[in-house]
Design a protein around this motif. Structure first.
Motif, mmCIF file in Angstrom:
data_model
loop_
_atom_site.group_PDB
_atom_site.id
_atom_site.type_symbol
_atom_site.label_atom_id
_atom_site.label_comp_id
_atom_site.label_asym_id
_atom_site.label_seq_id
_atom_site.Cartn_x
_atom_site.Cartn_y
_atom_site.Cartn_z
ATOM 1 N N GLY A 105 0.811 -1.209 0.000
ATOM 2 C CA GLY A 105 0.000 0.000 0.000
ATOM 3 C C GLY A 105 0.846 1.262 0.000
ATOM 4 N N THR A 106 1.916 1.280 0.812
ATOM 5 C CA THR A 106 2.761 2.475 0.893
ATOM 6 C C THR A 106 3.520 2.692 -0.408
ATOM 7 O OG1 THR A 106 3.034 1.942 3.228
ATOM 8 C CG2 THR A 106 4.462 3.629 2.331
ATOM 9 N N VAL A 107 4.100 1.615 -0.941
ATOM 10 C CA VAL A 107 4.858 1.756 -2.192
ATOM 11 C C VAL A 107 3.940 2.239 -3.317
ATOM 12 C CG1 VAL A 107 6.077 0.490 -3.985
ATOM 13 C CG2 VAL A 107 6.634 0.082 -1.583
ATOM 14 N N VAL A 108 2.798 1.603 -3.469
ATOM 15 C CA VAL A 108 1.866 1.994 -4.530
ATOM 16 C C VAL A 108 1.374 3.419 -4.294
ATOM 17 C CG1 VAL A 108 -0.395 1.555 -5.540
ATOM 18 C CG2 VAL A 108 1.128 -0.341 -5.077
ATOM 19 N N GLY A 109 1.033 3.740 -3.053
ATOM 20 C CA GLY A 109 0.495 5.055 -2.735
ATOM 21 C C GLY A 109 1.491 6.171 -3.013
ATOM 22 N N ILE A 110 2.738 5.996 -2.542
ATOM 23 C CA ILE A 110 3.750 7.036 -2.757
ATOM 24 C C ILE A 110 4.076 7.155 -4.245
ATOM 25 C CG2 ILE A 110 6.156 7.678 -2.342
ATOM 26 C CD1 ILE A 110 5.931 6.758 0.449
ATOM 27 N N THR A 111 4.209 6.001 -4.927
ATOM 28 C CA THR A 111 4.526 6.041 -6.351
ATOM 29 C C THR A 111 3.421 6.749 -7.136
ATOM 30 O OG1 THR A 111 5.475 3.871 -5.974
ATOM 31 C CG2 THR A 111 5.379 4.625 -8.241
ATOM 32 N N ALA A 112 2.168 6.388 -6.830
ATOM 33 C CA ALA A 112 1.047 6.981 -7.563
ATOM 34 C C ALA A 112 0.922 8.466 -7.255
ATOM 35 C CB ALA A 112 -0.244 6.257 -7.217
ATOM 36 N N GLY A 113 1.342 8.868 -6.054
ATOM 37 C CA GLY A 113 1.253 10.274 -5.702
ATOM 38 C C GLY A 113 2.414 11.083 -6.259
ATOM 39 N N HIS A 114 3.568 10.428 -6.396
ATOM 40 C CA HIS A 114 4.757 11.150 -6.829
ATOM 41 C C HIS A 114 4.800 11.323 -8.348
ATOM 42 C CE1 HIS A 114 8.875 12.622 -6.632
ATOM 43 N NE2 HIS A 114 9.122 11.843 -7.677
ATOM 44 N N PHE A 115 4.623 10.217 -9.069
ATOM 45 C CA PHE A 115 4.648 10.302 -10.529
ATOM 46 C C PHE A 115 3.256 10.615 -11.037
ATOM 47 C CE2 PHE A 115 8.084 7.411 -9.359
ATOM 48 C CZ PHE A 115 9.150 8.021 -9.994
ATOM 49 N N ARG A 116 3.076 11.789 -11.626
ATOM 50 C CA ARG A 116 1.763 12.124 -12.191
ATOM 51 C C ARG A 116 1.660 11.472 -13.561
ATOM 52 N NH1 ARG A 116 1.161 16.702 -8.879
ATOM 53 N NH2 ARG A 116 2.138 15.934 -6.980
ATOM 54 N N GLY A 117 0.501 11.655 -14.182
ATOM 55 C CA GLY A 117 0.348 11.158 -15.543
ATOM 56 C C GLY A 117 -0.029 9.686 -15.579
ATOM 57 N N TRP A 118 0.377 9.005 -16.644
ATOM 58 C CA TRP A 118 -0.141 7.648 -16.828
ATOM 59 C C TRP A 118 0.288 6.625 -15.784
ATOM 60 C CZ3 TRP A 118 3.009 3.551 -17.601
ATOM 61 C CH2 TRP A 118 4.297 3.798 -18.061
ATOM 62 N N LEU A 174 0.330 13.550 -2.089
ATOM 63 C CA LEU A 174 0.008 14.738 -2.881
ATOM 64 C C LEU A 174 0.100 15.985 -2.010
ATOM 65 C CD1 LEU A 174 -2.989 13.490 -5.045
ATOM 66 C CD2 LEU A 174 -0.663 14.000 -5.788
ATOM 67 N N ALA A 175 -0.424 15.881 -0.786
ATOM 68 C CA ALA A 175 -0.408 17.034 0.115
ATOM 69 C C ALA A 175 1.025 17.416 0.480
ATOM 70 C CB ALA A 175 -1.212 16.723 1.369
ATOM 71 N N VAL A 176 1.853 16.402 0.765
ATOM 72 C CA VAL A 176 3.236 16.685 1.172
ATOM 73 C C VAL A 176 4.018 17.303 0.024
ATOM 74 C CG1 VAL A 176 5.406 15.618 1.873
ATOM 75 C CG2 VAL A 176 3.272 14.889 2.938
ATOM 76 N N GLU A 177 3.824 16.747 -1.182
ATOM 77 C CA GLU A 177 4.621 17.230 -2.318
ATOM 78 C C GLU A 177 4.249 18.652 -2.730
ATOM 79 O OE1 GLU A 177 5.657 14.878 -5.477
ATOM 80 O OE2 GLU A 177 6.480 13.314 -4.186
ATOM 81 N N ALA A 178 3.119 19.141 -2.252
ATOM 82 C CA ALA A 178 2.729 20.503 -2.587
ATOM 83 C C ALA A 178 3.419 21.514 -1.671
ATOM 84 C CB ALA A 178 1.217 20.643 -2.484
ATOM 85 N N ARG A 179 4.115 21.017 -0.639
ATOM 86 C CA ARG A 179 4.749 21.945 0.307
ATOM 87 C C ARG A 179 5.994 22.594 -0.302
ATOM 88 N NH1 ARG A 179 4.352 18.054 5.554
ATOM 89 N NH2 ARG A 179 2.090 17.943 5.615
ATOM 90 N N PRO A 180 6.288 23.825 0.111
ATOM 91 C CA PRO A 180 7.400 24.572 -0.487
ATOM 92 C C PRO A 180 8.757 23.894 -0.322
ATOM 93 C CG PRO A 180 6.031 25.988 0.881
ATOM 94 C CD PRO A 180 5.534 24.608 1.074
ATOM 95 N N TYR A 181 8.997 23.232 0.804
ATOM 96 C CA TYR A 181 10.353 22.694 0.989
ATOM 97 C C TYR A 181 10.646 21.559 0.019
ATOM 98 C CZ TYR A 181 8.375 18.995 3.942
ATOM 99 O OH TYR A 181 7.661 17.955 4.422
ATOM 100 N N VAL A 182 9.591 20.854 -0.436
ATOM 101 C CA VAL A 182 9.822 19.810 -1.430
ATOM 102 C C VAL A 182 10.205 20.453 -2.757
ATOM 103 C CG1 VAL A 182 8.778 17.899 -2.690
ATOM 104 C CG2 VAL A 182 8.237 18.240 -0.287
ATOM 105 N N ARG A 198 13.188 10.762 1.396
ATOM 106 C CA ARG A 198 13.625 11.691 2.427
ATOM 107 C C ARG A 198 12.538 12.677 2.854
ATOM 108 N NH1 ARG A 198 19.093 11.234 3.762
ATOM 109 N NH2 ARG A 198 19.363 9.017 3.394
ATOM 110 N N HIS A 199 11.614 12.982 1.945
ATOM 111 C CA HIS A 199 10.607 13.988 2.289
ATOM 112 C C HIS A 199 9.215 13.387 2.469
ATOM 113 C CE1 HIS A 199 13.432 17.173 1.934
ATOM 114 N NE2 HIS A 199 13.740 16.832 0.691
ATOM 115 N N VAL A 200 8.814 12.551 1.489
ATOM 116 C CA VAL A 200 7.446 12.023 1.542
ATOM 117 C C VAL A 200 7.313 10.940 2.606
ATOM 118 C CG1 VAL A 200 5.640 10.875 0.245
ATOM 119 C CG2 VAL A 200 7.047 12.594 -0.866
#
Lengths: 292, 361
Positions: A105-118, A174-182, A198-200
């Protein structure tokens, strides 16, 4: 003592202070610690030879007595002994399959949130598919096809129960990656791997922890249901004991000592995990903290 | 009713907030913007559902080819066959042909409703499933009706007296019921109310939908209803708690809204504010969620039917697992999954059609 260590120690102290305020969570944690200690101590204080059908000493289907505090089963084995050894199987399968489900769940969730698109679209499509399907039915088919064994059951439960976690983690990512420090880190040249680990990951970890606790609860229920429906690991668990009680007519002949204890154990442990998970969620999830 | 339902283009619903009025509506009574949006949404959902069903078919095909050993032997378990017969069977099952060809054959047959043959029953799987559909629909239909009614009613009461004794009690009950495995609850009910414990006599039958000496005519309905009581209670207990929780939280959201305050300020009685204003609005998301989680009900039905030997699809599936009868397992698995996907899509689209807030968005 470095600055980071001090801060971490302070964080843990604050977490414990918040958690202590959750009374239900404390009860849950107490039950869990007791259950885990009891199951760990079982091989030290009991003799597993009593689990062997051919070496059972009691009368068949005897009600509780001094020698057998919880009575005996259809072949004269002590129910108490079976419960204690069964707890090891039930808890182990519960923990392992929740762990597997969390990792997927974590791997799929982070991957799906990090890489946009297809890639994200495909992953979420698969996640939704798993979310919709009746997971117990899928797990039963998997267990039946792959054959019995502890690892099969862990696999069957883990593979069918990760979807809701993936959705949760993706939203948080998605919420974390929208933060300025990322963004800053990206501008400084951080790669995908660096941002994700390191961040997500540190930011979603508390959520993962709370969710794992809840997943263990449902994994234990699923394990017992699978065992009751005939897909067991080959070792006596609480679920397979209940299967035995049903097969040997304990239910219709009124042998309550064979039906009640395993079920009560499942309910107690599952309830404890649920209470802990909810308390953790209340402490760790900043969105809930204000509301509670 | 606070949720207006327009039944056709003639009703002329207001265009959505984001578009210029009259832009989409003019020509010969064409669908207005909002409804076109709904149609587009429905088509997208339909496409998604077809994709999901396709994924089920593909997954089933490959899953059931992962069975270790010779499939021909696995499928005909316990039926003694000569090598010649086995050879013939392998050819009949298409095992001698390349995998893509086998897959195409599998899909075409499934589309025609041919789900293979069970060697346990020596009958087509589709026929077996058709026979078991009725009892399952009866059990799930009755259970769902009772559970939804009870869940919505109790959820409303809990939310309206938020923080009160009833609220805490019902939240606690739903927490406990969530922790109780379905089958164990079934065993307990069976032990107390069917077999009888101590002074309590067994008042309900222990298994099945009908006895061999079932009466005919109108009495038969009563006879089946008598058998239905315990399985139904088990199913209800397992699923109603989540409806309660959802209804409670969704009504709590509504209670904070301005229109509820307005209704109170108008001087409406408490019951009127609740039943005519807040509840209808809270009901929509709740009922949708009920159908989105229909997979849980299917799972509950499989376990409940097993405990009470209720002659439905769930019991057929369980017997196939126990056999194992892979042909029946494969067919039942596909039918259950497709049914869940269809129900989900229906709920999703219906929600879109019924809720004006979502529709115009």
């Amino acid at each position: 003592m470095s600055e980071a260590t001090a801060r971490r120690r302070e964080g843990i102290a604050r977490f414990w202070r918040d958690y202590r305020a959750q009374r239900a969570g404390l009860y849950g944690a107490a039950i869990l610690v007791a259950a885990v200690l009891a199951s760990l101590a079982t091989p030290l204080v009991t003799d597993p030879s009593g689990l062997d059908v051919t070496r059972a000493t009691g009368a068949k289907m005897a009600p509780p007595s001094l020698a057998f505090p919880l009575g005996t089963d259809e072949s004269g084995r002590s129910i108490l002994l079976m419960i204690m050894w069964g707890s090891r199987v039930s808890l182990l399968i519960g923990f392992l399959s929740a762990l597997l489900s969390m990792v997927i769940g974590t791997v799929v969730g982070i991957t799906a949130g990090h890489f946009r698109g297809w890639p994200s679209a495909v992953l979420m499509r698969v996640t939704d598919w798993f979310l919709v399907l009746p997971s117990l039915v899928l797990a039963l088919v998997l267990a039946a096809i792959l054959g019995g064994g502890t690892s099969t059951i862990v696999l069957a439960i883990g593979v069918t129960s990760w979807a809701s976690t993936a959705r949760l983690i993706r939203a948080q990512t998605l919420a974390v990656e929208a933060r300025p420090y990322v963004e800053r880190s990206r501008v400084l040249g951080a790669g995908h791997w660096h941002v994700m680990t390191r961040h997500v990951l540190p930011n979603v970890a508390p959520l993962v922890l709370a969710n794992t606790t809840l997943t263990v609860a449902s994994a234990i229920v699923t394990e017992s249901t699978l065992a009751f429906l005939g897909a067991d690991s080959g070792q006596a668990s609480w679920g397979s004991m209940l299967r035995g009680s049903y097969d040997w007519g304990a239910v219709t002949s009124g042998a309550w000592w064979y039906v009640l204890p395993p079920g009560l154990c499942i309910v107690a442990v599952v309830l404890a995990f649920t209470l802990c998970g909810r308390a953790l969620e209340a402490v760790l999830n900043p969105r809930l903290r204000g509301a509670a | 009713m606070t949720v207006p339902i327009e039944t056709g283009p003639a009703a002329g619903p207001a265009p959505g907030p984001g578009e210029a009025p009259g832009k989409d509506t003019g020509k010969d009574g064409a669908l207005s913007g909002a409804w076109r949006g709904v149609l587009r949404y429905a088509l997208a959902k339909l496409g998604g559902a077809l994709l999901s069903i396709g994924m089920v078919v593909v997954a089933t095909f490959f899953l059931f080819r992962m069975i270790p050993g010779d499939p021909a032997i696995a499928y005909t378990r316990d039926v003694p066959l000569t090598p010649d017969q086995l050879d013939l069977l392998r050819r009949q099952m298409g095992l001698d042909r390349p995998l893509p060809e086998q897959f195409l054959d599998f899909v075409l047959k499934a589309l025609q409703g041919d789900l293979g043959t069970s060697y346990e029953y020596r009958r087509p799987v589709a026929e077996l499933i058709g026979e078991r559909l009725g009892p399952t629909l009866l059990l799930v239909g009755t259970g769902l009706t009772v559970a939804v009614t009870l869940g919505l009613w109790q959820g409303t009461r809990a939310a309206w007296n938020h923080g009160g004794r009833l609220d805490r009690f019902s939240t606690g009950i739903s927490l406990v019921l969530w922790s109780v495995p379905t089958f164990w609850l079934g065993l307990l009910l069976l032990m107390v109310f069917a077999a009888g414990v101590g002074p309590i006599p067994g008042i309900f039958p222990t298994r099945g939908m009908e006895d061999v000496d079932a009466p005919g005519g109108p009495l038969y309905l009563l006879h089946v209803a008598h058998h239905l009581v315990l399985p139904c209670i088990t199913l209800v207990a397992v699923v109603y708690a989540q409806y309660l929780v959802v209804m409670r939280s969704s009504l709590l959201d509504e209670i904070g809204q301005d229109y509820v305050t307005t209704a109170r300020a108008k001087g409406l009685r408490d019951a009127e504010v609740r039943l005519r204003h807040a509840v209808p609005n809270a009901m929509l998301p709740t009922v949708t969620l009920v159908f989105l989680h229909i997979g849980l009900v299917v799972q509950g039905a499989v376990t409940t039917e097993t405990v009470y030997s209720w002659p439905g699809l769930g019991l057929l599936f369980y017997e196939a697992i126990k056999g194992p009868d892979f042909a029946v397992m494969q067919g039942t698995f596909m039918v259950l999954c497709v049914a869940v996907i269809v129900m989900n899509t229906l709920a999703d689209v219906l929600y879109h059609v019924l809720d004006p807030r979502v529709r115009s968005a």
